[in-house]
Design a protein around this motif. Structure first.
Motif, PDB file in Angstrom:
ATOM      1  N   GLU A   1     -15.198   0.597  -7.155  1.00  0.00           N
ATOM      2  CA  GLU A   1     -13.885   1.237  -7.354  1.00  0.00           C
ATOM      3  C   GLU A   1     -13.386   1.789  -6.019  1.00  0.00           C
ATOM      4  OE1 GLU A   1     -11.206   1.722  -8.831  1.00  0.00           O
ATOM      5  OE2 GLU A   1     -11.248   3.357 -10.286  1.00  0.00           O
ATOM      6  N   ASP A   2     -12.086   1.848  -5.835  1.00  0.00           N
ATOM      7  CA  ASP A   2     -11.556   2.408  -4.590  1.00  0.00           C
ATOM      8  C   ASP A   2     -11.621   3.945  -4.604  1.00  0.00           C
ATOM      9  OD1 ASP A   2      -9.555   2.614  -6.526  1.00  0.00           O
ATOM     10  OD2 ASP A   2      -7.943   1.877  -5.264  1.00  0.00           O
TER      11      ASP A   2
ATOM     12  N   VAL B   1     -12.090   7.464  -7.259  1.00  0.00           N
ATOM     13  CA  VAL B   1     -12.223   8.122  -8.560  1.00  0.00           C
ATOM     14  C   VAL B   1     -11.388   9.397  -8.479  1.00  0.00           C
ATOM     15  CG1 VAL B   1     -13.744   9.058 -10.305  1.00  0.00           C
ATOM     16  CG2 VAL B   1     -14.531   7.189  -8.869  1.00  0.00           C
ATOM     17  N   ASP B   2     -10.382   9.441  -9.330  1.00  0.00           N
ATOM     18  CA  ASP B   2      -9.423  10.538  -9.332  1.00  0.00           C
ATOM     19  C   ASP B   2      -9.673  11.369 -10.610  1.00  0.00           C
ATOM     20  OD1 ASP B   2      -7.044  11.769  -8.210  1.00  0.00           O
ATOM     21  OD2 ASP B   2      -5.863  10.758  -9.724  1.00  0.00           O
ATOM     22  N   THR B   3      -8.934  11.134 -11.688  1.00  0.00           N
ATOM     23  CA  THR B   3      -9.260  11.809 -12.949  1.00  0.00           C
ATOM     24  C   THR B   3     -10.576  11.267 -13.514  1.00  0.00           C
ATOM     25  OG1 THR B   3      -8.101  10.186 -14.310  1.00  0.00           O
ATOM     26  CG2 THR B   3      -6.826  12.076 -13.538  1.00  0.00           C
ATOM     27  N   GLY B   4     -10.880   9.998 -13.197  1.00  0.00           N
ATOM     28  CA  GLY B   4     -12.098   9.363 -13.690  1.00  0.00           C
ATOM     29  C   GLY B   4     -11.879   8.513 -14.931  1.00  0.00           C
ATOM     30  N   PHE B   5     -10.657   8.501 -15.464  1.00  0.00           N
ATOM     31  CA  PHE B   5     -10.420   7.739 -16.703  1.00  0.00           C
ATOM     32  C   PHE B   5     -10.664   6.238 -16.506  1.00  0.00           C
ATOM     33  CE2 PHE B   5      -8.064  11.591 -17.996  1.00  0.00           C
ATOM     34  CZ  PHE B   5      -8.698  11.808 -19.195  1.00  0.00           C
ATOM     35  N   THR B   6     -10.252   5.705 -15.375  1.00  0.00           N
ATOM     36  CA  THR B   6     -10.413   4.258 -15.155  1.00  0.00           C
ATOM     37  C   THR B   6     -11.889   3.869 -15.142  1.00  0.00           C
ATOM     38  OG1 THR B   6      -8.393   4.295 -13.825  1.00  0.00           O
ATOM     39  CG2 THR B   6      -9.786   2.325 -13.641  1.00  0.00           C
TER      40      THR B   6
ATOM     41  N   LYS C   1     -12.186  12.202  -5.455  1.00  0.00           N
ATOM     42  CA  LYS C   1     -11.419  13.460  -5.411  1.00  0.00           C
ATOM     43  C   LYS C   1     -11.942  14.333  -6.533  1.00  0.00           C
ATOM     44  CE  LYS C   1      -6.958  11.293  -4.305  1.00  0.00           C
ATOM     45  NZ  LYS C   1      -5.586  11.146  -4.831  1.00  0.00           N
TER      46      LYS C   1
ATOM     47  N   GLU D   1      -5.363  14.827  -1.967  1.00  0.00           N
ATOM     48  CA  GLU D   1      -4.278  14.284  -1.148  1.00  0.00           C
ATOM     49  C   GLU D   1      -4.023  12.866  -1.620  1.00  0.00           C
ATOM     50  OE1 GLU D   1      -2.759  15.933   1.125  1.00  0.00           O
ATOM     51  OE2 GLU D   1      -4.144  17.454   1.900  1.00  0.00           O
ATOM     52  N   PHE D   2      -2.780  12.398  -1.476  1.00  0.00           N
ATOM     53  CA  PHE D   2      -2.480  11.009  -1.818  1.00  0.00           C
ATOM     54  C   PHE D   2      -2.783  10.157  -0.587  1.00  0.00           C
ATOM     55  CE2 PHE D   2      -0.266   7.192  -2.949  1.00  0.00           C
ATOM     56  CZ  PHE D   2      -0.534   7.111  -4.305  1.00  0.00           C
ATOM     57  N   VAL D   3      -3.672   9.185  -0.754  1.00  0.00           N
ATOM     58  CA  VAL D   3      -4.124   8.392   0.397  1.00  0.00           C
ATOM     59  C   VAL D   3      -3.756   6.922   0.243  1.00  0.00           C
ATOM     60  CG1 VAL D   3      -6.007   9.963   1.004  1.00  0.00           C
ATOM     61  CG2 VAL D   3      -6.432   8.078  -0.594  1.00  0.00           C
TER      62      VAL D   3
ATOM     63  N   ILE E   1      -5.912   0.405  -0.444  1.00  0.00           N
ATOM     64  CA  ILE E   1      -5.259   1.354  -1.368  1.00  0.00           C
ATOM     65  C   ILE E   1      -3.768   1.457  -1.040  1.00  0.00           C
ATOM     66  CG2 ILE E   1      -5.263   3.777  -2.110  1.00  0.00           C
ATOM     67  CD1 ILE E   1      -8.292   3.759  -1.204  1.00  0.00           C
ATOM     68  N   ASP E   2      -2.952   1.479  -2.073  1.00  0.00           N
ATOM     69  CA  ASP E   2      -1.495   1.404  -1.858  1.00  0.00           C
ATOM     70  C   ASP E   2      -0.742   2.661  -2.258  1.00  0.00           C
ATOM     71  OD1 ASP E   2      -1.917   0.945  -4.751  1.00  0.00           O
ATOM     72  OD2 ASP E   2       0.240   0.577  -4.757  1.00  0.00           O
TER      73      ASP E   2
END
Ligand code: IMP
Length: 177
Positions: free
Chosen positions: A100-101, A103-108, A132, A152-154, A159-160
């Protein structure tokens, strides 16, 4: 249309390469007894990471891809994940590494690992280039993480932001001007 922004480098290409070399060593030790490791890239953000990672992995590997997407407005965190493109190969009884690129909320990652576990792999581990932790809304934690980053948004290194900046060789932080 996106608002005007600049990109500040956060993690250099050199640091990413060094970290991947170290992670590949740990993955190789973990899967030392495998005949063949199925490396599953989550599209689209992991395509650069998986390309560099598999070239550092001194194991027999098979590469497959899965595309998962969240429903709804892309500016909102969505709890629903749908599979847009499934794996081509079978993973039952096999060693699997999900790549995975971020892990943010982790839902994916949580949804994807739950789905793949139903196919009864022999062993399933996960790796995320970025994590994150402050954004987490699930219990998921990747087996390996490249770098922990703040909220932060990266962009860059696959990653786009609105389908742009995937081709930057480094990870950068988006700053609106
Ligand atoms: P999660 O399901 O909330 O963990 O979201 C994971 C996905 O959100 C990642 O695979 C990325 O596609 C996207 N994402 C999360 N944070 C960022 C970011 O900072 N920049 C670009 N995409 C992101």
């Amino acid at each position: 249309m996106t608002k005007p922004y600049v990109i500040d480098e956060m993690i250099s290409a050199k640091s990413i390469a060094a970290r991947i070399e170290a992670l590949a060593g740990e993955i190789k030790d973990t899967f030392a007894d495998t005949d063949k490791l199925v490396v599953v890239g989550l599209l689209r953000g992991s395509f650069v990471f998986i390309a560099d990672l598999v070239r550092e992995l001194d194991l027999n590997v098979e590469v497959d891809f899965l595309e998962a997407s969240s429903y709804g407005d892309s500016m909102e965190t969505s709890r629903e994940v749908r599979i847009l493109k499934d794996l081509r190969g079978e993973i039952g009884g096999r060693d699997v590494l999900v790549v995975e690129d971020i892990v943010d909320t982790g839902f994916t990652l949580s949804h994807v690992t739950q789905l793949l576990e139903t196919r009864k792999p022999k062993r399933l581990e996960t790796i995320a280039l970025l994590d994150k932790p402050s954004r987490r809304e699930t219990n998921i934690r990747a087996t390996w993480t490249g770098f922990e980053i703040p909220d932060e948004f990266v962009v860059g290194y696959g990653i786009d932001y609105a389908q742009r900046n995937r081709n930057l060789p480094f990870i950068g932080k988006v700053r609106f001007t």
